[in-house]
Design an enzyme around this catalytic site. Sequence first.
Site, PDB file in Angstrom:
ATOM      1  CG  ASP A   1      -2.047   0.984   1.168  1.00 12.13           C
ATOM      2  OD1 ASP A   1      -2.084   1.798   0.221  1.00 12.13           O
ATOM      3  OD2 ASP A   1      -2.897   0.959   2.071  1.00 12.13           O
TER       4      ASP A   1
ATOM      5  CG  ASP B   1       4.267   4.862  -6.462  1.00  5.73           C
ATOM      6  OD1 ASP B   1       3.296   4.537  -7.185  1.00  5.73           O
ATOM      7  OD2 ASP B   1       4.904   5.921  -6.625  1.00  5.73           O
ATOM      8  CB  VAL B   2       0.908   0.087  -8.119  1.00  6.59           C
ATOM      9  CG1 VAL B   2       0.518  -0.695  -6.884  1.00  6.59           C
ATOM     10  CG2 VAL B   2      -0.070   1.218  -8.414  1.00  6.59           C
TER      11      VAL B   2
ATOM     12  CG  ASN C   1      -7.723  -4.807  -4.514  1.00  6.59           C
ATOM     13  OD1 ASN C   1      -8.797  -5.200  -4.958  1.00  6.59           O
ATOM     14  ND2 ASN C   1      -7.649  -3.927  -3.517  1.00  6.59           N
TER      15      ASN C   1
ATOM     16  CE1 TYR D   1     -11.670   2.355 -11.882  1.00  4.30           C
ATOM     17  CE2 TYR D   1     -13.622   1.625 -13.068  1.00  4.30           C
ATOM     18  CZ  TYR D   1     -12.715   1.465 -12.037  1.00  4.30           C
ATOM     19  OH  TYR D   1     -12.850   0.411 -11.170  1.00  4.30           O
TER      20      TYR D   1
ATOM     21  CE  LYS E   1     -10.016  -0.851 -12.754  1.00  4.56           C
ATOM     22  NZ  LYS E   1      -9.055  -1.603 -11.915  1.00  4.56           N
TER      23      LYS E   1
ATOM     24  CB  THR F   1     -15.302  -0.357  -1.165  1.00  2.00           C
ATOM     25  OG1 THR F   1     -15.331   0.242  -2.478  1.00  2.00           O
ATOM     26  CG2 THR F   1     -15.434  -1.869  -1.296  1.00  2.00           C
TER      27      THR F   1
END
Length: 256
Positions: A34, A57-58, A84, A150, A154, A185
């Site tokens: 995270d 940090d992705v 995720n 977005y 995806k 969420t």
Amino acid sequence: MTRFHHQTVLVTGGQGSSHVRAFHAEGANVMIGDIEAERGSALADELGDRARFTRLDVTDERSWAAAVAAAEKTFGSLDVLVNNAGVQNPPAPIESTEQTTWSRILDINLTGTFLGIKAAAPALRRATGGVIVNISSTMGLGGTAHYAPYVASKWAVRGLTQTAALELGRDRIRVNTIHPGVIATPFIHEPAVGATAAISDFYSPGPFAIPRLGEPDDVTRLLLFLTSADASFITGAEYVIDGGLLLGPALQAEPA
């Protein structure tokens, strides 16, 4: 049940706590990746034994390399990666979408997934096989007005997943995609950065076949199946979990 005893799972993203807890409960060693150290460290401390936090940090290839190395050093191997981490753009038509917004969403949602696969594949190969699950979205299966960054990210994750499945299958590494619908969420209940309203402010599940919001545990149960030996013949597959959202409104029963 301890389906994941002696396995190590790396889960990215601050909203993956349901996944982390479930893997841990089923015997896995869990690395929590995270960008927010306080949140990730708190979850690792809560779970205690077999849980560790690593700042990730992705969008940074070196950060990915460090996270994978930490998993192998701490627990001896890496067996499962759950990509995720993801962010939503504030709703806006394409003409009003800033390029900086476009780049940020694709950097995290798509490039982050690409870098995760790239970093994890050698470690999974060293473990003589493993599983990668990329969390996409129902927005990756159809167009949605005002969410171009977005949606594009995806959709691209789908192609990336199938390509990885073809490349890694002979190494006993399976790669699949989950497409959640509207899940209860903070992603749904809190406005995206730069937005003034949350998705839950204008979305109602009432018209659909299963008239409720999804729960994180709904997705977690599917994830546990796909990463377990029960799914050993499944790769390159796409799993929709949306309560019938993509089917469209359900017909109301006629009175008898």
